[in-house]
Design a protein around this motif. Sequence first.
Motif, PDB file in Angstrom:
ATOM      1  N   THR A  79      42.078  67.528  24.572  1.00 11.56           N
ATOM      2  CA  THR A  79      42.829  67.008  25.717  1.00 11.56           C
ATOM      3  C   THR A  79      43.139  65.525  25.549  1.00 11.56           C
ATOM      4  O   THR A  79      44.252  65.077  25.852  1.00 11.56           O
ATOM      5  CB  THR A  79      42.039  67.219  27.013  1.00 11.56           C
ATOM      6  N   TYR A 116      40.230  79.295  32.744  1.00 12.33           N
ATOM      7  CA  TYR A 116      40.460  78.224  31.777  1.00 12.33           C
ATOM      8  C   TYR A 116      40.068  78.727  30.390  1.00 12.33           C
ATOM      9  O   TYR A 116      39.337  79.715  30.241  1.00 12.33           O
ATOM     10  CB  TYR A 116      39.684  76.954  32.135  1.00 12.33           C
ATOM     11  N   ASP A 165      45.619  66.990  38.926  1.00 12.38           N
ATOM     12  CA  ASP A 165      45.113  68.358  38.797  1.00 12.38           C
ATOM     13  C   ASP A 165      44.746  68.904  40.164  1.00 12.38           C
ATOM     14  O   ASP A 165      44.340  68.175  41.058  1.00 12.38           O
ATOM     15  CB  ASP A 165      43.890  68.389  37.884  1.00 12.38           C
ATOM     16  N   ASN A 183      38.311  74.898  25.778  1.00 11.30           N
ATOM     17  CA  ASN A 183      38.717  73.649  26.434  1.00 11.30           C
ATOM     18  C   ASN A 183      38.907  73.922  27.922  1.00 11.30           C
ATOM     19  O   ASN A 183      39.861  74.587  28.328  1.00 11.30           O
ATOM     20  CB  ASN A 183      40.009  73.108  25.819  1.00 11.30           C
ATOM     21  N   ASN A 184      38.007  73.401  28.729  1.00  6.32           N
ATOM     22  CA  ASN A 184      38.069  73.649  30.174  1.00  6.32           C
ATOM     23  C   ASN A 184      39.276  73.001  30.831  1.00  6.32           C
ATOM     24  O   ASN A 184      39.648  73.347  31.950  1.00  6.32           O
ATOM     25  CB  ASN A 184      36.796  73.137  30.849  1.00  6.32           C
ATOM     26  N   ASP A 185      39.900  72.022  30.152  1.00  2.33           N
ATOM     27  CA  ASP A 185      41.079  71.370  30.711  1.00  2.33           C
ATOM     28  C   ASP A 185      42.334  72.215  30.568  1.00  2.33           C
ATOM     29  O   ASP A 185      43.347  71.940  31.224  1.00  2.33           O
ATOM     30  CB  ASP A 185      41.307  70.013  30.033  1.00  2.33           C
ATOM     31  N   SER A 198      50.958  68.317  34.295  1.00  2.00           N
ATOM     32  CA  SER A 198      51.296  66.913  34.518  1.00  2.00           C
ATOM     33  C   SER A 198      52.517  66.817  35.422  1.00  2.00           C
ATOM     34  O   SER A 198      53.296  67.771  35.539  1.00  2.00           O
ATOM     35  CB  SER A 198      51.560  66.194  33.192  1.00  2.00           C
ATOM     36  N   LYS A 239      46.892  63.844  25.393  1.00  2.30           N
ATOM     37  CA  LYS A 239      47.360  62.788  26.288  1.00  2.30           C
ATOM     38  C   LYS A 239      47.850  61.577  25.490  1.00  2.30           C
ATOM     39  O   LYS A 239      48.862  60.971  25.846  1.00  2.30           O
ATOM     40  CB  LYS A 239      46.242  62.383  27.250  1.00  2.30           C
ATOM     41  N   GLN A 258      47.900  71.830  30.025  1.00  5.13           N
ATOM     42  CA  GLN A 258      47.510  70.564  30.624  1.00  5.13           C
ATOM     43  C   GLN A 258      48.642  70.192  31.574  1.00  5.13           C
ATOM     44  O   GLN A 258      49.719  69.794  31.149  1.00  5.13           O
ATOM     45  CB  GLN A 258      47.317  69.479  29.573  1.00  5.13           C
ATOM     46  N   LYS A 297      43.935  75.067  31.707  1.00  5.97           N
ATOM     47  CA  LYS A 297      43.761  75.984  32.823  1.00  5.97           C
ATOM     48  C   LYS A 297      44.920  76.964  32.926  1.00  5.97           C
ATOM     49  O   LYS A 297      46.054  76.649  32.552  1.00  5.97           O
ATOM     50  CB  LYS A 297      43.627  75.200  34.130  1.00  5.97           C
TER      51      LYS A 297
END
Length: 477
Positions: free
Chosen positions: A438, A200, A239, A204-206, A222, A442, A220, A208
């Motif tokens: 993040t 990641y 996720d 930003n760990n989101d 989706s 969104k 991110q 990936k």
Amino acid sequence: MPISTKQLHFHDISSDFNDFFDQNQSNLLSLLNEFIDISEFIPFSFSQKYYSNLGTNRNFSLESMLLAFILKNILSIPTIDLLISLLHISLEMRSFCGFLRVPNKSQFSRFKSNFSDELRDMFHHLVDVTEELAKEVNPFLSSILITDTTGFELYVTENNPKFYQSQLRKAKAYAKTLKKEDPNSTFDIEKYAQSKMPKYASSNNDAKLCYLNGHFGYFQKSVISTNGFGLIRDVNFYDSDNNLSFDLTPQETKDLYDAKSLIPTLETFFSIHPDFEYKYFLGDAGLDADDNYAYLHGKNIMPIISLNPRNSSDLPQPDFNEVGVPLCPLDPSLPMVYDGISREKGRADRIKYICPKVKKTIVKGKTTYILNCDNPCTKSKCGRIKQLTVHHNFRFNTSFPRNSLKWILLFKQRTIIERSISQIKNFIQIKASKVRSTVSLKSDIFLACISQLVAFILLFKSQEKHNNPLAIKSLIA
């Protein structure tokens, strides 16, 4: 209902939006004023939270902020900075939004950061509203549900192509060292470089590491669903692990993610919209999994999913005896041996059968399979393994054959979701806006979906005046 290859789609007219706006923006604003009352689509909980701290003393109303973002998306304005500049220049735009003065950049940013959940709720409310309108326009297209996975790139260092190239150069240098030590080395440079990529982004760990849209990147992830019109029905930020484990290829890893994401996504969607019913489900080969067929069958939805060749083995397939036990592919007199139940997160339980000529032993505390066969049907050291789900026949026993004309024409409708995803990404202009957060990303996605649905409502309501349903050119006239 007969299926036509020339169905009317929202995307057939959305391409005319740019010309329309450039030629007659004031007409657009007047039509929005005439047919769209944004306050009708705002959930009470959204208004309650927005005014909870300052009440009516807020400098900018909720309706004004939403209209500014909708105008930004419909006009494909790439950045907030440019939106602010246009609001300063255009009295018509300020009047339409209801601004006595123009908000600054931080106020727009805080709006996205503070009200992401409320924007999601507003989007789902608009989905309920447009579902009824879509059924009125074309019941057939509104009976189709299409799902696909995608990813939105965040503005992080790791998404710079130079980052991967640096890892590749290190891998090439390491390969030269190995070559000197072992001239017969089969070192895979690209696989090694990919394994060294962080899982990641550092900021930003989101964000990936994924293999999406044909390349590696930090996304991110989706899952997006539309109907046959291309109207967004659901955006799910489901996720799961999506790394290069078990020596899978990038495409195989993506297929595994796609297959596992469908059921949780649809369960969430139908829990929010329990009254929604669909006759057909369209999906690409990434969704070709036994569990998905069984789930759709339970929902009385007909799956139109192309077969994934990676799910079909070229090994000889075993037959079954009278009690349903698989038989050795090369010697039908030998039934395979039951070896328990395989349980894996995100998948249905499967009954496991192993080769009758395999001996299961414990070596150094670990379970080991020893194959004793002169003519094995597989190269695996464990011998042939057959795993069966309760509904494993749904994959091939489709409601109508995959080579039939009806199936082919229905499957062609699937490409509408790819155009919808492209439209949403064009709305948010993510590479130009350089979104790092993040939550803000969104919010941008939900605002883009809201903008699309508001545009559809505008087209639907204006058709009574122009007598040409869903034709944007009639609005110009």
